[in-house]
Scaffold this motif. Structure first.
Motif, short mmCIF file in Angstrom:
data_model
loop_
_atom_site.label_atom_id
_atom_site.label_comp_id
_atom_site.label_asym_id
_atom_site.label_seq_id
_atom_site.Cartn_x
_atom_site.Cartn_y
_atom_site.Cartn_z
N LYS B 156 -6.84 2.63 -1.35
CA LYS B 156 -7.45 1.32 -1.54
C LYS B 156 -8.07 1.19 -2.92
CE LYS B 156 -10.81 -1.89 0.36
NZ LYS B 156 -11.88 -2.16 1.32
N ASP B 162 -1.01 -4.60 0.68
CA ASP B 162 -1.28 -5.09 2.03
C ASP B 162 0.03 -5.50 2.72
OD1 ASP B 162 -0.54 -7.63 1.17
OD2 ASP B 162 -2.61 -8.36 1.03
N ASP B 163 -0.10 -5.96 3.96
CA ASP B 163 1.10 -6.26 4.74
C ASP B 163 1.89 -7.42 4.14
OD1 ASP B 163 0.08 -4.32 6.35
OD2 ASP B 163 -0.27 -5.60 8.08
N GLY B 164 1.22 -8.31 3.44
CA GLY B 164 1.92 -9.42 2.80
C GLY B 164 2.88 -8.91 1.73
N MET B 167 5.78 -7.16 3.47
CA MET B 167 6.75 -8.13 3.99
C MET B 167 7.70 -8.58 2.88
SD MET B 167 6.43 -8.75 7.31
CE MET B 167 7.49 -10.21 7.41
N ARG B 168 7.11 -8.93 1.74
CA ARG B 168 7.91 -9.47 0.64
C ARG B 168 8.80 -8.41 0.02
NH1 ARG B 168 4.05 -12.11 1.87
NH2 ARG B 168 3.84 -14.37 1.62
N ASN B 186 -3.48 4.16 6.91
CA ASN B 186 -4.27 2.93 6.85
C ASN B 186 -5.40 3.10 5.83
OD1 ASN B 186 -6.34 0.94 7.36
ND2 ASN B 186 -5.23 0.42 9.22
N GLU B 188 -7.61 1.11 4.58
CA GLU B 188 -8.93 0.55 4.90
C GLU B 188 -9.71 1.51 5.78
OE1 GLU B 188 -10.43 -2.00 3.74
OE2 GLU B 188 -8.89 -3.36 2.96
N ARG B 223 2.99 0.29 11.95
CA ARG B 223 2.91 -1.03 11.31
C ARG B 223 4.08 -1.29 10.40
NH1 ARG B 223 -1.32 -2.20 7.17
NH2 ARG B 223 -2.16 -0.25 7.99
N ILE B 227 7.03 -4.09 10.55
CA ILE B 227 7.33 -5.00 9.44
C ILE B 227 8.81 -4.90 9.05
CG2 ILE B 227 6.92 -5.27 6.94
CD1 ILE B 227 3.92 -4.82 7.59
N LYS D 156 -3.51 -16.59 9.10
CA LYS D 156 -3.74 -16.28 7.69
C LYS D 156 -4.24 -17.52 6.94
CE LYS D 156 -1.57 -14.52 3.53
NZ LYS D 156 -0.33 -14.08 2.85
N ASP D 163 -8.14 -5.44 7.83
CA ASP D 163 -8.58 -4.21 8.49
C ASP D 163 -9.95 -3.74 8.00
OD1 ASP D 163 -6.12 -4.41 9.63
OD2 ASP D 163 -5.30 -2.56 8.80
N GLY D 164 -10.27 -4.07 6.77
CA GLY D 164 -11.58 -3.70 6.24
C GLY D 164 -12.69 -4.40 7.02
N MET D 167 -12.88 -2.85 10.49
CA MET D 167 -13.59 -1.57 10.46
C MET D 167 -15.11 -1.79 10.48
SD MET D 167 -11.57 1.16 10.42
CE MET D 167 -12.80 2.39 9.99
N GLU D 188 0.11 -11.60 8.60
CA GLU D 188 0.99 -11.59 7.43
C GLU D 188 2.44 -11.74 7.84
OE1 GLU D 188 0.28 -11.73 4.32
OE2 GLU D 188 -1.79 -11.02 4.11
N TRP D 192 4.92 -14.94 6.92
CA TRP D 192 6.21 -14.77 6.27
C TRP D 192 7.32 -15.39 7.11
CZ3 TRP D 192 11.07 -12.93 6.94
CH2 TRP D 192 11.83 -12.70 5.77
N GLU D 219 2.30 -4.56 17.29
CA GLU D 219 1.80 -3.89 16.08
C GLU D 219 0.30 -4.10 15.96
OE1 GLU D 219 0.01 -3.22 12.67
OE2 GLU D 219 0.48 -5.35 12.91
#
Ligand SMILES: [Zn+2]
Ligand SMILES: [Zn+2]
Ligand SMILES: [Zn+2]
Ligand SMILES: [Zn+2]
Ligand SMILES: [Zn+2]
Ligand SMILES: [Zn+2]
Ligand SMILES: [Zn+2]
Ligand SMILES: [Zn+2]
Lengths: 478, 478, 478, 478
Positions: B156, B162-164, B167-168, B186, B188, B223, B227, D156, D163-164, D167, D188, D192, D219
């Motif tokens: 971090k 991140d997941d965005g 995805m891209r 993970n 975070e 995760r 994705i 979103k 996740d931060g 947590m 996310e 998408w 997920e």
């Protein structure tokens, strides 16, 4: 000599343009690009075709006596039909008489198989246990090229063995370096369900499926995996038809156990809707064990092949014509179990597997021949394209299309479970030990041309398992 | 020319006696028994040795700037050490500056790698997302032989995406036919745990492991698999160290998803006991991410390799000497992450894997080179022994024994995580593109002899995935 | 009358301060805060104590003839020891002679049990199958208050039944609304392993554990769950000791099947290290089936209780003194199986379960009495604190501490598997049907004071299962 | 006073004939058979009826502003409709402004809710993180009777947290003894997919389901379970709609983690076929998140309830009329998410659950009220029938039948997702704190009669979790 020129050679691990030269002794002499044509060599144009190892069907029952009938495809007609579909070897099953000698049975099957048009080996079934069985297993391994033994957890009162026999036979086979294969269904549960369904007047073929639900297969798979696990022995489960058994195998492999699974072409593409019909004969013609399954199981089987959980494809080819099937008209338990498949396995796999992206062409080769050859010790004679290997080849037309039908197939049986299915991907030519046996629709299978394949024991997997089992402290358990 | 004579050639699928002739252009000219020695050809006696494809380490970090330090093994010393251990190729990681150009970074890494003694390729990391990244991914694929991209779900504030972005980037790579590989933790959760441990005064290296518990890896693996599953894209998870992530991969494969997993030699044989010591330096030297794990994870990793759930082995070779490690003396989060491994991977795998029966020799080849070559598009140049392939060979002495030590290793780092371990199975000779670079303890690595390996896109797995994704109805979901 | 005043009443679903008034007929007359003391009522100060339903141990073997010996605790001494530990009811097992009458056996056990100091019921074992068994099952249900039948999948040559008997007996019991409980171990595998270990000269008690590895239990659990699943019948697995069996139950429940699991206090806190000793007697004293397990299984069992996968706790209380254990000095298969436990179950559960946060106090009540009463049809007479229920109470001192020892326990046996364990949480007073039977270390158990508890069939779970099974189309399978 | 006479009282653990006397203060005064009618007490004949705790719906959105609309059922109409269906309490969600004060939002919701006809509590959403949020969480717990906080992993750009934040918020809540509930979908991935579907011109409501496939929920469930696992904190997942998430919860519970799952009545009986229609409005009216699923998920949800993996049932009641739904006519992402359900939950559960044998009547009580009361700290005031508890009762007619329709329902919305469904099992009378609010079709709901229910922190589960977390060595990880 036969020079296969201009094709793309596909093996279990690669794909590249290459020519293949087949010698007169039936072995491959050379593989490479731009091979010279030796004098006198016949040339076969493989342009646009994929050159792959001939298929191996590790599960057939030619002319098998079963349930009072004899399967209609014999070793000649059955292997010939295989050649028409790109399959160049089979492993059939020797089934001894109740309590009888394994060696005698093996001899009887050897004799029946002399008419075969393609190469063949034998698994020998263990259907009871005594000292003679144990000794004959040793003799079969040492002297007769048998390195796999079959066990039935179903067919109560006939072929079924209990866990005690399984414990003994798996231990003995492991000691010999031979592999056990298993028909995994809980025979007691099946017998109870059969009786219960009949008692409720449910005598039709749909009851066949109802008497063998998925959990009955999943349970037996779990059980034999546990039994093999006690010994640390590898084990091979035939005709896996359910998500349940597939998962059982995957879980065992995730614990480090060497478990193999075989899936039938039929189970991959046909679901249980075949039993939901008023057409008794059609339904009866789909009576096999295990039966056809609800669709989500099919997805699991395909994924099992792609993931490596299941390694081989077969057909359990076992043909019964209408007359035989009619024996069970009033009682589904009397319908001879079995469906044809040997001729169409590869096309069905290609069309439904490769063309949909479920399998790569290399995986197709792996699951139609290479893995089988390795697991059952035909490798490196069979299942690959390399100098010195048997020249068993299929020249595959990935764009060729045909419609499957009993009217045109070469199997000696009066129906086809894929009737009417149009498949893309077919065997344009099939070569068995260097000889063209099928060419553009012309079947040139020769009665008696097939040879018995001796299959030695102790491949790399078996040796690793032995090493690992030997290292176990017998007093330490997981 | 170099004729390797009298050995047993082991590939991913077979084992047989054969000679191998290496040409002056660095390719294999012939494979077969009793090969003639061409005039002028040097002969290397492989009697009693196993001739295998040279190892490929798909995960190294030579001279990588990281956490304020630079890894001490550079492309020369690191690849040379690899040759001493039987490894003839690496794939290293290009890490762009924060927000920087991928192409620029790739050029910088190309330049650093010119000194390499063995062949190399590059994965390029995607650490942020914008239009330029997307375009440069295309350029790298088209023009620069890059067919894999790396993503960090941890670190971090530095490398983490991140997941965005995932995805891209996975969508873009899939469109290009390129494979994404993923550091799955993970970030975070790790960051929170780091802060929490520091806040409790737990500043030592043991906190490193505590800040990255298995579930943090398992979660991230789940995760990114989800994705990738959204796209139907294959995905490759680097340094799988837990049963959790192994199971996540197995479950995805059981659903038909093409997911690959890599495991490090270190994680296979070293457990978390290394952090239970008062010796700060020893513990710090084992600080890597993911950390070492409780022992039951090791069993799961071995089974993952044998079952085909995990396909490759690597080392994440990343060397930091005492001075660098000491930077984290008062704060475990400042200890540069990484351990050496490239020189010993193959011996450790053979000794702990093959000699125990966990892996067959063929599986050893598959997981040390062949699978890696296939997955990362170095096949059929690398990872096999066949005419036309690069003559990258290791002549393996399965009975040779050595004791691993920093005092004798060739890696440019002042410790070895396998210190004192006696292993049986070692590289007697290593040949890189036809040249003997390591022979009986004599390291002849040549600075700059290594070549950049262009890795094209779109192997069979990728094409099958594309076919399958294209066939999905976007409105139908499972 | 007895007024329990000032305690905190804990039930399976709540915790609140309340007094409890016990009537002279042995039933609870009132529950509430600030209850008036009726004239003549004795008052028991429960200040600082938790008032809970008396424990129910659903799995004991008092004075059982087994392996040539007779268990040393009889129905009086055993139930008295239970009272000292807070347990006020047991369900013991009637074991018919080989091929003998169930009714005759039940009568024999009724007779033996007349000396009991606390209430008792019986499960009746089905160890073979014929028409008489089926009829007697009906008679036991209708006329004798038996609503559960026991089956052994192990003990080959003695108690073991095969899958055919299981199919029949489960069907019959389900038809009667009775529950089957199952000792789940694959008896064939155990027998083979026993013989194999003995053949290798491994005759000591450690071989007992080695002959019954976890997969042998997991397999049998899977199997009987599948068999019950064929019928749609609930099933109860006794003494679950492995992660394997726990997971099998969880998976079945996740498919909607009603499967119950019982765990022994011993298995929750003792691991397989007890067999790793040179002290033959100590090891032999831990010989029970299933044996003690590696530690990770213990975690799975605790989680199974907390998650609801496992519902009950028991002891399989079965005492053999040194003389009896010594029978197996040269052959571990001759060591009488069994350990004591009834007196300490609740303290061990509280100390290791509640005080560690694994279980809440309410969950403690659920798994020590309430769930058992519900599953085995003693509810609402037993297992709860409510007006009209039997006044079976334990007044629990959550902070009281004691050290377990054979020197001080009340069980009629010369050892204790918890020897030396100091536990916090103990029965300060135990009340059985309104009578104080244990008070501050004073055991006032009365020979013959216990009553036979008739347990009717067809609780809510059973009725729901019947409804669901009836709705199934016999021709539709999953 | 109101005397409910002659019914069968069903609670989460028992079923027996009993009368219930409700006091004028709204609490239960007595439960027992043959209760005397106090002078002046009204008598309600419960002959043939089941007397159960009034339903609690832990997930409603009355008059919620969302996606530019406001849900049409307000606190009065919504709770009144609930009473007509047997539900006597709700827990609604306070959603603060972006970055706004939790306390301010809680006050605003308190104010809106004053018109409620039945009792209510609030979960408060955490949609960002800073010091003030942390402090306000404390204040809400200490001073305002809030013991649960909501988090969205989806939406979103609006409500989603990363996740931060999870947590931090889970750590803070755990410290306070409060429970976090989670909307688990990977936002996310959803974003998408939404963009991708729109880009492909797939703008209709079916795309809503396609943009939120099951793996996106599975997920997120896995992820938040891992995050909670890092802390050792319990966590509650709202509206579990998939087998994937159900399995994630089951696996966590099998590891000993306290994870709860809620399922909506709608998801239990309606599948994804609702999106396969040309009727835009009908499809749009089923737009909710998560969406409706393929049928096999429904089976998993039912089994989840019966097995204890899922504990509660709710409705996510959130009503939007045609006009609001039409906002998304050209873009499915603009259709306000939500469906009505509060009035029909209990009938649907009874008819599809109890009458099919999937649930027992006791389990029905557990999942419609008791478990919810316990988990969310309304127990022992709500969710049971006992002296001192609130007199919230439903008198259930298990044989009464009605056909659900928007034409007759009491919800303030112009459709009903159960339209046309005939259900057997209905609320004959509903009593809220001693007052008859629904009687034989006559709705007597009183605006403002509902009271805010303060929900303290730290129930038994939470205390056990705290104990267990405290005992963990921060340096030891699994
Ligand atoms: Zn079969
Ligand atoms: Zn067969
Ligand atoms: Zn990494
Ligand atoms: Zn790395
Ligand atoms: Zn037992
Ligand atoms: Zn027992
Ligand atoms: Zn939501
Ligand atoms: Zn909601």
């Amino acid at each position: 000599m036969l020079l296969v020129r201009g094709g793309t050679v596909i093996t279990a691990d690669s794909s590249q343009p290459a020519d293949v030269l087949c010698g007169d002794d039936g072995a491959i002499l050379a593989v490479g690009s731009g091979l010279e044509r030796p004098t006198g060599a016949q040339v076969l144009d493989a342009g646009g075709l994929l050159v792959m190892p001939g298929g191996i069907d590790p599960h057939t029952h030619m002319e098998m006596p079963f349930m009072g009938e004899v399967a209609s495809d014999d070793f000649f007609t059955g292997t010939a039909a295989g050649l028409a579909g790109g399959t160049t070897s089979i492993i059939d099953f020797v089934i001894p008489e109740q309590g009888g000698s394994l060696i005698d049975a093996w001899r009887a099957w050897r004799s029946k198989a002399e008419k075969a048009a393609a190469d063949y080996g034998f698994h020998v079934a263990v259907t009871h246990w005594d000292e003679r069985v144990s000794e004959e297993m040793g003799e079969l391994v040492r002297d007769h090229g048998v390195s796999s033994f079959k066990h039935f957890m179903a067919y109560k009162g006939a072929l079924m063995v209990d866990d005690g026999v399984l414990m003994r036979s798996l231990a003995r086979a492991f000691e010999l370096g031979a592999l056990c294969n298993i028909h995994a269904e809980n025979g007691e549960a099946v017998a109870w369900l059969q009786a219960d369904l009949l008692a409720h007047g449910l005598t039709g073929p749909a009851s066949h499926a109802a008497s063998r639900p998925p959990l009955v297969e999943g349970e037996a798979a779990q059980r034999v995996i546990a039994i093999a696990g006690v010994h640390g022995a590898p084990v091979y489960i035939v005709h896996v038809s359910t998500e349940d058994a597939t998962r059982a195998i995957a879980e065992a492999r995730a614990r480090g156990q060497r478990v193999y699974g075989e899936v039938l072409a039929q189970h991959l593409v046909i679901d249980d809707s075949v039993y939901k019909t008023d057409d008794w004969l059609s339904s009866a013609r789909h009576v096999m064990s295990p039966p056809f399954r609800p669709r989500h199981h099919l997805d699991a089987l395909w994924a099992g092949l792609a993931s490596g959980t299941l390694q081989t494809t077969a057909t359990d080819h076992c043909c019964f014509c209408e007359g035989a099937k009619r024996k069970g008209e009033n009682d589904f338990t009397k319908i001879p179990n079995g469906t044809p498949g040997i001729e169409d396995r590869m096309s069905v796999l290609w069309d439904h597997g490769v063309r949909t992206g479920r399998l790569t062409p290399q995986e197709f080769v792996a699951v139609t021949s290479t893995n089988t050859a390795r697991i059952f010790n035909m490798h490196p004679r069979k299942g690959l394209i390399a100098v010195g290997a048997d020249a068993d080849l299929v020249l595959w037309d990935p764009e060729g299309s045909r419609t499957i039908s009993a009217a045109t197939h070469h199997q000696n049986v009066d129906y086809n479970v894929f009737e009417g299915m149009t498949v893309t991907g077919l065997a344009r030519h099939t070569i068995t030990r260097g000889v063209l046996a099928w060419s553009d629709g012309d079947l040139r299978a020769v009665r008696g041309a097939g040879r018995y394949v001796e299959r030695p024991c102790g491949n790399a997997d078996m040796m690793a398992s032995t090493l690992r089992a030997a290292a176990r402290d017998p007093l330490v358990v997981a």
